[in-house]
Design a protein around this motif. Structure first.
Motif, PDB file in Angstrom:
ATOM      1  N   LEU A 187       0.807  -1.221   0.000  1.00  0.00           N
ATOM      2  CA  LEU A 187       0.000   0.000   0.000  1.00  0.00           C
ATOM      3  C   LEU A 187       0.844   1.277   0.000  1.00  0.00           C
ATOM      4  O   LEU A 187       0.480   2.249  -0.688  1.00  0.00           O
ATOM      5  N   PRO A 188       1.970   1.340   0.727  1.00  0.00           N
ATOM      6  CA  PRO A 188       2.755   2.586   0.674  1.00  0.00           C
ATOM      7  C   PRO A 188       3.175   2.966  -0.744  1.00  0.00           C
ATOM      8  O   PRO A 188       3.042   4.137  -1.133  1.00  0.00           O
ATOM      9  N   LEU A 189       3.676   2.014  -1.524  1.00  0.00           N
ATOM     10  CA  LEU A 189       4.107   2.331  -2.883  1.00  0.00           C
ATOM     11  C   LEU A 189       2.915   2.505  -3.814  1.00  0.00           C
ATOM     12  O   LEU A 189       2.947   3.348  -4.720  1.00  0.00           O
ATOM     13  N   LEU A 190       1.860   1.751  -3.607  1.00  0.00           N
ATOM     14  CA  LEU A 190       0.662   1.916  -4.432  1.00  0.00           C
ATOM     15  C   LEU A 190       0.112   3.341  -4.319  1.00  0.00           C
ATOM     16  O   LEU A 190      -0.386   3.898  -5.300  1.00  0.00           O
ATOM     17  N   ARG A 191       0.233   3.929  -3.145  1.00  0.00           N
ATOM     18  CA  ARG A 191      -0.270   5.297  -2.942  1.00  0.00           C
ATOM     19  C   ARG A 191       0.618   6.349  -3.607  1.00  0.00           C
ATOM     20  O   ARG A 191       0.191   7.495  -3.785  1.00  0.00           O
ATOM     21  N   LYS A 192       1.854   5.974  -3.984  1.00  0.00           N
ATOM     22  CA  LYS A 192       2.791   6.930  -4.571  1.00  0.00           C
ATOM     23  C   LYS A 192       2.605   7.104  -6.071  1.00  0.00           C
ATOM     24  O   LYS A 192       2.946   8.158  -6.616  1.00  0.00           O
ATOM     25  N   VAL A 193       2.099   6.066  -6.757  1.00  0.00           N
ATOM     26  CA  VAL A 193       2.037   6.119  -8.215  1.00  0.00           C
ATOM     27  C   VAL A 193       0.738   6.775  -8.674  1.00  0.00           C
ATOM     28  O   VAL A 193      -0.230   6.890  -7.915  1.00  0.00           O
ATOM     29  N   THR A 194       0.723   7.179  -9.953  1.00  0.00           N
ATOM     30  CA  THR A 194      -0.496   7.785 -10.490  1.00  0.00           C
ATOM     31  C   THR A 194      -1.549   6.742 -10.835  1.00  0.00           C
ATOM     32  O   THR A 194      -2.735   7.064 -10.890  1.00  0.00           O
ATOM     33  N   HIS A 195      -1.116   5.498 -11.083  1.00  0.00           N
ATOM     34  CA  HIS A 195      -2.046   4.429 -11.454  1.00  0.00           C
ATOM     35  C   HIS A 195      -1.786   3.176 -10.624  1.00  0.00           C
ATOM     36  O   HIS A 195      -1.115   2.250 -11.071  1.00  0.00           O
TER      37      HIS A 195
END
Length: 220
Positions: A187-195
């Protein structure tokens, strides 16, 4: 240029390479079944529940690498790829990678699983860029310890940003970014990307994706 990030286990693979490697060593007799199988299962369940102590797990997972020569490990890994990993690579996973490649995107596999296990898998998937947990080596042999920051949870962001910096890139180098993952741990990295894209997600990630209108797909 755009950025396409892929988790490996249970995302591009229809299974977990870390778990399968330990099971493979048990089946080969390189690890004691009674001592290691239940512990391997326990760590896997902790990971899926988002309760894994990464340092405790890496102590368990990397020590076997130090008990055998690199040449022996390489022989076993070749067999491991054939018997355990290639059957887990789906046609849809290959199609997804190819789509991003044809679009000219920078493709990177980013995984908590150590690079000894995952580098040949990334190669088999046709992705040249791998960011993984790094096992420590001395004189070409593994020590059983981790080198640097584990590529896990927030550590994935740190390791990715370090990799980008080494290649004279930043988040601002990309118009769009994708991250494909199955796990609540990402979830931390998923929240960083635009998609952010949930792939065959666990229950927690699926619920989070649905609440935030993230795409949910299957590669199985």
């Amino acid at each position: 240029m755009n950025l396409a990030l892929f988790d490996l286990d249970n995302t591009l693979l229809a299974g977990d390479s870390d778990f399968q490697w330990a099971q493979f060593l048990i089946e080969r007799g390189a690890l004691d079944r009674e001592l290691h199988e239940s512990r391997n299962l326990e760590f896997y369940e902790q990971y899926k529940a988002g309760m894994l102590d990464i340092h405790e797990f890496l102590d368990f997972q990397l020590k076997p690498l130090a008990r055998h020569s690199r040449s022996q490990l390489d022989v076993w890994h070749s067999e491991f790829m054939t018997k355990k990993i290639l059957p887990l690579i789906t046609i849809n996973a290959r199609k997804l990678i190819e789509k991003h490649r044809l679009d000219g995107d920078l493709c990177i596999i980013i995984t908590a699983t150590n690079s000894f296990v995952t580098a040949p898998i990334a190669q088999a998937l046709g992705i040249n860029n791998l960011i993984a947990t790094e096992p420590e080596q001395k004189n070409g042999e593994f020590t059983g310890k981790v080198s640097g920051i584990p590529c896990f949870r927030e550590g994935k962001i740190t390791r990715l940003e370090n990799w980008l910096d080494e290649h004279n890139l930043t988040w601002l180098s990309f118009l769009q970014s994708w991250f494909y993952s199955d796990s609540l741990n990402d979830l931390p990295l998923l929240r960083k990307v635009t998609h952010p894209v949930a792939v065959d997600p666990d229950a927690t990630l699926k619920n989070h994706a649905e609440q935030n209108n993230w795409p949910v797909i299957s590669l199985r």
